[in-house]
Design a protein around this motif. Structure first.
Motif, PDB file in Angstrom:
ATOM      1  N   SER A 303     114.075  -3.692 101.139  1.00 49.54           N
ATOM      2  CA  SER A 303     112.356  -2.996 101.864  1.00 49.54           C
ATOM      3  C   SER A 303     111.448  -4.042 100.678  1.00 49.54           C
ATOM      4  N   ASP A 304     112.053  -4.825  99.412  1.00 47.65           N
ATOM      5  CA  ASP A 304     110.857  -5.973  99.340  1.00 47.65           C
ATOM      6  C   ASP A 304     110.184  -6.758 100.090  1.00 47.65           C
ATOM      7  N   GLU A 305     111.175  -6.742 101.360  1.00 50.76           N
ATOM      8  CA  GLU A 305     110.752  -8.014 102.052  1.00 50.76           C
ATOM      9  C   GLU A 305     109.285  -7.510 103.471  1.00 50.76           C
ATOM     10  N   VAL A 306     110.125  -5.701 103.477  1.00 48.91           N
ATOM     11  CA  VAL A 306     108.353  -5.023 104.265  1.00 48.91           C
ATOM     12  C   VAL A 306     107.410  -4.594 103.189  1.00 48.91           C
ATOM     13  N   THR A 307     107.708  -4.697 102.419  1.00 44.66           N
ATOM     14  CA  THR A 307     106.934  -4.163 100.978  1.00 44.66           C
ATOM     15  C   THR A 307     105.906  -5.323 101.866  1.00 44.66           C
ATOM     16  N   LEU A 308     106.655  -6.734 101.452  1.00 39.86           N
ATOM     17  CA  LEU A 308     105.040  -8.030 101.093  1.00 39.86           C
ATOM     18  C   LEU A 308     104.046  -7.884 102.488  1.00 39.86           C
ATOM     19  N   TRP A 309     105.092  -7.848 103.509  1.00 41.87           N
ATOM     20  CA  TRP A 309     104.209  -7.716 103.955  1.00 41.87           C
ATOM     21  C   TRP A 309     103.379  -7.281 104.901  1.00 41.87           C
ATOM     22  N   GLN A 310     103.341  -5.879 104.549  1.00 44.84           N
ATOM     23  CA  GLN A 310     102.197  -5.365 104.911  1.00 44.84           C
ATOM     24  C   GLN A 310     101.378  -5.466 103.424  1.00 44.84           C
ATOM     25  N   SER A 311     101.431  -5.675 102.346  1.00 37.82           N
ATOM     26  CA  SER A 311     100.258  -5.916 101.661  1.00 37.82           C
ATOM     27  C   SER A 311      99.550  -7.282 101.666  1.00 37.82           C
ATOM     28  N   LEU A 312      99.849  -8.213 103.070  1.00 36.52           N
ATOM     29  CA  LEU A 312      99.621  -9.389 103.272  1.00 36.52           C
ATOM     30  C   LEU A 312      97.669  -8.954 104.208  1.00 36.52           C
ATOM     31  N   PRO A 313      98.152  -8.234 104.647  1.00 39.03           N
ATOM     32  CA  PRO A 313      97.214  -8.169 105.540  1.00 39.03           C
ATOM     33  C   PRO A 313      96.365  -7.151 104.655  1.00 39.03           C
ATOM     34  N   GLU A 314      96.965  -6.569 103.954  1.00 35.62           N
ATOM     35  CA  GLU A 314      95.502  -5.616 103.467  1.00 35.62           C
ATOM     36  C   GLU A 314      95.037  -6.095 102.324  1.00 35.62           C
TER      37      GLU A 314
END
Length: 438
Positions: A303-314
């Motif tokens: 989940s930490d990785e998923v959150t990281l890649w969601q945060s980047l484009p945001e």
């Protein structure tokens, strides 16, 4: 009811046509931002069938109405300001998945299908479309193609046009045309898919598209290295020359690293997706390389990785209505770290920068209250000096009016104009929105 509404209402019906105060608030806001006006006089039409779309375009051609094609309208403010149009045609109601050929790893869908709706359908068969566009919840397949909007997965899977196998589109005269097919094969001839990719709706309106798909990998892990710029550059060079097979390799400016709260200094985000053992071994090897060069390393999983890649484009895109300045850049990959260093210097660390290490393509997000048009021009000059470009995608109208949004300096402008003349001789589609006021 004006003449446009009187002509188009019998084609699409009252419920799919909007004017003036009847325009949905979100559409009013986006159109005002796109054209820098206080009042919207354009008619919004949302055909529900391809036949309706053809009839609408045929009527526009007959009456010489200027047309702005779009999907959900989240990228209307991208690129050139353009001329105000008579009719905005949205494909948001053309939203059916036509065929998912699981065995062939392809999918055919109408242009108004949202990527966010398509991916769950594909995941049921353990497949996915490796695109990470801006505003993923609203981005349609047609809009993604028209703006050539891919994302970090291009390191492994390429850009939009590399995944596109076939298209159907409506020409400016209302006739339906097709290119490519539904199977993965090489063909000779005029490659219309590549022409339509990134054309911003200036050559036709997409109706159906066919993409190649890829299987979902068993495991995923992301290594984040942060620290000194020279060490980041050296690590990146070692990585790209190695036998490691990342699916994403992104260089981050110090401002973006700080914003994401993942360390100090410049950053390198590398994603590995494969069988579990391979992900573990490749991640470990890269962490060792970073450690030897004095970089701080962290492995993100689950989940930490998923959150990281969601945060980047945001962090790069924000909201479609934001007042930030967002630019698309390209440079030779070897100059990527230097380019992010220049960004940090010009913006005193307030600019956010992301560059895909393998291709040299990237995005910048700048604050208009701290960045002047001269800063953008200096950044463009740097990119051009390294065989690259800088295009302003989103910005307040006042900023766009002070510079050339595209900044094109190549020698293909005459060819572009000839192609435009062939596809749209009356210059009805997205007038003045593209390179060279095409």
């Amino acid at each position: 009811m004006n003449a446009i509404a009187q002509t188009l209402t019998p084609i699409v019906g009252d419920s799919n046509l909007y004017q003036g105060d009847t325009l949905p608030p979100l559409w009013q806001e986006r159109l005002k931002r796109a054209y820098g006006v206080d009042t919207i006089t354009s008619t919004l039409v949302c055909p529900t069938t391809i036949q309706q779309l053809c009839q609408v375009m045929e009527s526009a051609n007959t009456h010489n109405w200027r047309i702005l094609p779009c999907g959900n309208g989240s990228k209307l403010a991208w690129a050139g300001v353009g001329k105000p149009v008579d009719v905005v045609i949205s494909t948001q109601n053309l939203n059916q998945v036509i065929d998912h050929a699981v065995g062939d790893l392809t999918v055919t869908a109408q242009a108004g299908v949202k990527l966010a709706d398509l991916q769950p359908i594909l995941l049921k068969t353990n497949q996915f479309l490796p695109l990470e566009p801006a505003y993923p919840e609203s981005a349609t397949l047609g809009g993604i193609i028209s703006t050539a909007d891919s994302g970090s997965w291009r390191q492994r899977y390429g850009g939009v046009r590399d995944m596109l196998l076939g298209v159907s589109f409506v020409r400016s005269d209302g006739q339906l045309a097709k290119a490519g097919g539904r199977v993965v094969k090489n063909v000779a001839g005029y490659d219309l898919m590549k022409l339509l990719t990134g054309a911003y709706g200036t050559l036709g309106i997409l109706t159906e598209v066919t993409f190649r798909l890829y299987p979902v990998q068993e495991a995923s892990g992301t290594v984040v290295l942060t620290g000194d710029a020279e060490a980041i550059a050296s690590t990146t060079q070692t990585l790209l020359a190695s036998a490691l097979t990342p699916t994403a390799t992104d260089l981050l400016s110090s401002g973006l690293v700080k914003q994401l709260d993942i360390g100090q200094g410049m950053g390198l985000m590398v994603r590995f997706q494969s069988v579990t053992k391979s992900v573990q071994e490749q991640s470990s090897r890269l962490l060792d390389v970073g450690q030897q060069l004095g970089l701080q390393g962290t492995l993100y999983q689950d989940s930490d990785e998923v959150t990281l890649w969601q945060s980047l484009p945001e962090q790069i895109w924000g909201m479609p209505q934001s007042t930030s300045i967002t630019c698309k850049i390209g440079i030779v990959p070897t100059a990527a770290v230097m380019t992010l260093t220049v960004l940090d210097t010009l913006t005193s660390g307030t600019g956010l920068g992301l560059i895909h290490a393998g291709s040299g393509l990237g995005k910048l997000r700048l604050k208009p209250e701290t960045v002047k048009p001269e800063t953008i021009l200096k950044m463009r000059e740097h990119c051009q000096s390294h065989s690259g470009f800088l295009t302003v995608l989103e910005a307040p109208i006042s900023v766009k009016q002070q510079l050339d949004v595209w900044g094109y300096s190549g020698n293909a402008l005459d060819i572009m104009r000839q192609i435009k003349q062939k596809f749209d001789p009356k210059t009805l589609l997205s007038p003045n929105r593209f390179v060279g006021n095409i």
